[in-house]
Design a protein around this motif. Structure first.
Motif, mmCIF file in Angstrom:
data_model
loop_
_atom_site.group_PDB
_atom_site.id
_atom_site.type_symbol
_atom_site.label_atom_id
_atom_site.label_comp_id
_atom_site.label_asym_id
_atom_site.label_seq_id
_atom_site.Cartn_x
_atom_site.Cartn_y
_atom_site.Cartn_z
ATOM 1 N N LYS A 2 5.283 10.408 4.760
ATOM 2 C CA LYS A 2 5.941 9.099 4.501
ATOM 3 C C LYS A 2 6.893 9.119 3.696
ATOM 4 O O LYS A 2 8.252 8.621 4.197
ATOM 5 C CB LYS A 2 4.734 8.068 4.311
ATOM 6 N N ILE A 43 1.661 -0.923 16.089
ATOM 7 C CA ILE A 43 2.416 -1.049 14.923
ATOM 8 C C ILE A 43 2.716 -2.570 14.711
ATOM 9 O O ILE A 43 3.265 -3.355 15.724
ATOM 10 C CB ILE A 43 3.687 -0.206 15.276
ATOM 11 N N GLN A 44 2.483 -2.807 13.596
ATOM 12 C CA GLN A 44 2.930 -4.239 12.982
ATOM 13 C C GLN A 44 4.286 -4.174 12.551
ATOM 14 O O GLN A 44 4.693 -3.729 11.382
ATOM 15 C CB GLN A 44 2.090 -4.623 11.661
ATOM 16 N N GLU A 47 5.850 -5.850 9.242
ATOM 17 C CA GLU A 47 5.475 -5.409 7.913
ATOM 18 C C GLU A 47 5.865 -3.844 7.949
ATOM 19 O O GLU A 47 6.309 -3.414 6.543
ATOM 20 C CB GLU A 47 3.852 -5.182 7.829
ATOM 21 N N GLN A 48 5.790 -3.253 8.599
ATOM 22 C CA GLN A 48 6.279 -1.930 8.632
ATOM 23 C C GLN A 48 7.798 -1.674 8.694
ATOM 24 O O GLN A 48 8.357 -0.794 7.920
ATOM 25 C CB GLN A 48 5.604 -0.850 9.765
ATOM 26 N N ARG A 51 9.516 -1.976 5.135
ATOM 27 C CA ARG A 51 8.925 -0.812 4.240
ATOM 28 C C ARG A 51 9.783 0.547 4.502
ATOM 29 O O ARG A 51 10.456 1.190 3.689
ATOM 30 C CB ARG A 51 7.363 -0.475 4.469
ATOM 31 N N TYR A 52 9.912 0.840 5.773
ATOM 32 C CA TYR A 52 10.344 1.785 6.205
ATOM 33 C C TYR A 52 12.008 2.110 5.958
ATOM 34 O O TYR A 52 12.524 2.964 5.554
ATOM 35 C CB TYR A 52 10.361 2.098 7.791
ATOM 36 N N THR A 144 4.801 6.277 14.921
ATOM 37 C CA THR A 144 5.715 5.937 14.161
ATOM 38 C C THR A 144 7.164 5.456 14.200
ATOM 39 O O THR A 144 7.672 6.139 15.223
ATOM 40 C CB THR A 144 5.613 7.416 13.009
#
Length: 248
Positions: A2, A43-44, A47-48, A51-52, A144
């Motif tokens: 990650k 996949i949310q 939210e993701q 962050r990414y 992802t």
């Protein structure tokens, strides 16, 4: 794994920030294929994605994408629900809607002035986006989210900016702001107002007419004086005749 993905994303974002003025909140245009892939991978996105990308994001779509998902029926009902929760950006297809891929491509025309990211699983759309410099491309692989590396067109543009052959979008914006602050750039509205003022100015013909009126007033005044003189002359002649009669 990650951490390495985030490092790559940070590196790629640096190219778009420094050379094309991409900034937060990152506006990500989603099509139906990306929404469907996010649904399958559970996949949310809200939210993701922040962050990414390590920054604030805005999920966006267009009317054409929503229309396309509606026409495709029940199989893409879940993808349609995801797209409906996104902010709807105005596209140029008000009367006749087009396919989602064509609509998203039109949203990044003319140098991508709104700094949109394009999020899609459509290979044809991805190839067309890569031919235009300065457009961040996103897709989902193995459940992802991935920010694609800058395309050769984007890298060539960035190198030209570094060598001084071209001016980046960010530099163009800063130059424009400096010119506006110093009053070197005039707003088109102000120019229109000035033009209107010139048009509404005094007509030279009307000025000439006014001069004629003054001449008329002067002539009328002189005629009045002449009349007064005549009356005086008559009165004096009358007095003289009366005196002569009295003496006789």
């Amino acid at each position: 794994m990650k951490i390495t993905r985030q490092k790559h994303a940070k590196k790629h974002l640096g190219v778009f920030r420094n050379n094309f003025g991409v900034r937060e909140p990152y506006q990500i245009l989603l099509d139906g294929t990306f929404c469907q892939a996010a649904l399958r991978g559970r996949i949310q996105l809200r939210e993701q994605l922040p962050r990414y990308l390590m920054g604030e994001t805005q999920l966006c779509t267009t009317r054409c994408v929503l229309k396309e998902l509606e026409t495709l029926g029940k199989d893409l009902y879940g993808a349609k629900l995801i797209a409906q929760k996104c902010q709807v950006r105005n596209c140029p297809h008000f009367k006749n809607s087009v396919s989602g891929s064509e609509c998203l491509l039109s949203m990044v025309e003319d140098g991508n002035p709104h700094h949109y990211f394009v999020a899609t699983q459509d290979q044809n759309l991805s190839m067309k986006v890569k031919k235009k410099p300065g457009i961040p491309l996103m897709f989902i692989i193995q459940n992802t989210i991935v920010l694609d590396k800058p395309s050769p067109k984007t890298i060539a543009f960035a190198k030209a900016v570094e060598s001084g052959q071209l001016v980046s979008g960010q530099e163009k914006q800063s130059i424009k702001q400096l010119k506006e602050e110093q009053g070197l750039v005039k707003d088109p509205e102000q120019r229109r107002k000035k033009k209107r003022k010139r048009i509404s100015g005094p007509n030279p013909l009307s000025c000439l007419k006014k001069k004629k009126k003054t001449q008329d007033t002067n002539s009328s005044a002189s005629e009045k004086k002449r009349k007064r003189k005549r009356i005086r002359n008559r009165s004096t002649s009358k007095v003289l005749s009366e005196k002569q009669n009295a003496e006789g």
